[in-house]
Design a protein around this motif. Structure first.
Motif, PDB file in Angstrom:
ATOM      1  N   LYS A 204      69.376  26.082  43.243  1.00 40.60           N
ATOM      2  CA  LYS A 204      67.996  26.565  43.315  1.00 40.60           C
ATOM      3  C   LYS A 204      67.017  25.399  43.438  1.00 40.60           C
ATOM      4  O   LYS A 204      66.027  25.472  44.145  1.00 40.60           O
TER       5      LYS A 204
ATOM      6  N   SER B 264      66.154  24.253  46.996  1.00 42.38           N
ATOM      7  CA  SER B 264      65.135  25.037  47.697  1.00 42.38           C
ATOM      8  C   SER B 264      63.749  24.763  47.129  1.00 42.38           C
ATOM      9  O   SER B 264      62.759  24.694  47.861  1.00 42.38           O
ATOM     10  N   ILE B 265      63.670  24.589  45.796  1.00 44.15           N
ATOM     11  CA  ILE B 265      62.369  24.360  45.156  1.00 44.15           C
ATOM     12  C   ILE B 265      61.817  22.995  45.557  1.00 44.15           C
ATOM     13  O   ILE B 265      60.650  22.869  45.924  1.00 44.15           O
TER      14      ILE B 265
ATOM     15  N   PRO C  37      65.039  30.165  50.712  1.00 43.85           N
ATOM     16  CA  PRO C  37      65.671  30.428  49.416  1.00 43.85           C
ATOM     17  C   PRO C  37      67.014  31.153  49.520  1.00 43.85           C
ATOM     18  O   PRO C  37      67.800  31.124  48.589  1.00 43.85           O
ATOM     19  N   LYS C  38      67.281  31.758  50.659  1.00 46.05           N
ATOM     20  CA  LYS C  38      68.542  32.499  50.809  1.00 46.05           C
ATOM     21  C   LYS C  38      69.673  31.643  51.351  1.00 46.05           C
ATOM     22  O   LYS C  38      70.794  31.719  50.885  1.00 46.05           O
TER      23      LYS C  38
ATOM     24  N   HIS D 292      69.207  28.104  52.555  1.00 52.10           N
ATOM     25  CA  HIS D 292      68.982  26.659  52.410  1.00 52.10           C
ATOM     26  C   HIS D 292      69.204  25.885  53.708  1.00 52.10           C
ATOM     27  O   HIS D 292      69.487  24.694  53.667  1.00 52.10           O
TER      28      HIS D 292
ATOM     29  N   ASN E 134      57.354  27.373  46.267  1.00 50.66           N
ATOM     30  CA  ASN E 134      58.812  27.318  46.284  1.00 50.66           C
ATOM     31  C   ASN E 134      59.389  27.943  45.020  1.00 50.66           C
ATOM     32  O   ASN E 134      60.362  28.690  45.076  1.00 50.66           O
TER      33      ASN E 134
ATOM     34  N   ASN F 271      61.490  31.505  44.785  1.00 53.69           N
ATOM     35  CA  ASN F 271      62.830  31.405  44.220  1.00 53.69           C
ATOM     36  C   ASN F 271      63.021  32.266  42.976  1.00 53.69           C
ATOM     37  O   ASN F 271      64.138  32.441  42.502  1.00 53.69           O
TER      38      ASN F 271
ATOM     39  N   SER G  87      67.563  34.440  45.769  1.00 49.60           N
ATOM     40  CA  SER G  87      68.526  33.441  45.354  1.00 49.60           C
ATOM     41  C   SER G  87      69.416  33.053  46.525  1.00 49.60           C
ATOM     42  O   SER G  87      69.529  33.788  47.494  1.00 49.60           O
ATOM     43  N   TYR G  88      70.033  31.917  46.380  1.00 47.85           N
ATOM     44  CA  TYR G  88      70.966  31.434  47.393  1.00 47.85           C
ATOM     45  C   TYR G  88      72.093  32.438  47.552  1.00 47.85           C
ATOM     46  O   TYR G  88      72.657  32.923  46.575  1.00 47.85           O
TER      47      TYR G  88
END
Ligand SMILES: [Zn+2]
Length: 134
Positions: A7, A10-11, A17-18, A20, A111, A115, A119-120
């Motif tokens: 996470k 991405s932040i 966010p899904k 990357h 970000n 998030n 989520s990833y």
């Protein structure tokens, strides 16, 4: 240490966010102030829509309050505790820091905000990678 799939990745980098796979932002440099919050409509890799609903990112203002405080605390510690400045100088340091880092604070908040809701997705990301390798 920080890699795709976390996470934090991405932040810190403003990545989708899904998956990357790409940055959400149109402009890489946050200090191009006219484009600081210009965001793509959706991810070109996984098609995730970033703006889940109209004015979705207004909520990031709550986050930016916290992020701003974090920056202010760091500025205070550096100036008042480490550099042993006066209280007044520490206050000025906080203001200068908040202004100087405004674009970064704005992006970090967005970000973090997105998030919180997305989520990833490991499966999605590997599916995309497969498709791109074919
Ligand atoms: Zn994506």
């Amino acid at each position: 240490m920080i890699r795709k799939g976390m996470k934090l990745y991405s932040i810190l980098f403003g990545a989708c966010p899904k998956c990357h796979q790409e940055s959400m932002y149109v402009e890489k440099n946050p200090y191009k102030l006219t484009d600081v919050i210009k965001i793509h409509d959706h991810c070109s890799h996984c098609n995730t829509r970033y703006r889940m609903e109209p004015s979705f990112f207004y909520g990031s203002m709550y986050v930016s309050y916290g992020v701003g405080i974090a920056f202010a605390v760091v500025a205070f510690i550096v100036s008042f505790v480490i550099l042993e400045s006066s209280l007044m100088a520490a206050f000025v340091a906080i203001i200068v820091t908040l202004i100087a880092f405004m674009p970064i604070i704005m992006r970090l908040s967005r970000n973090i905000w997105i998030n919180l809701f997305m989520s990833y997705d490991k499966e999605l990301a590997s599916k995309i990678k497969k498709k791109e390798n074919d």
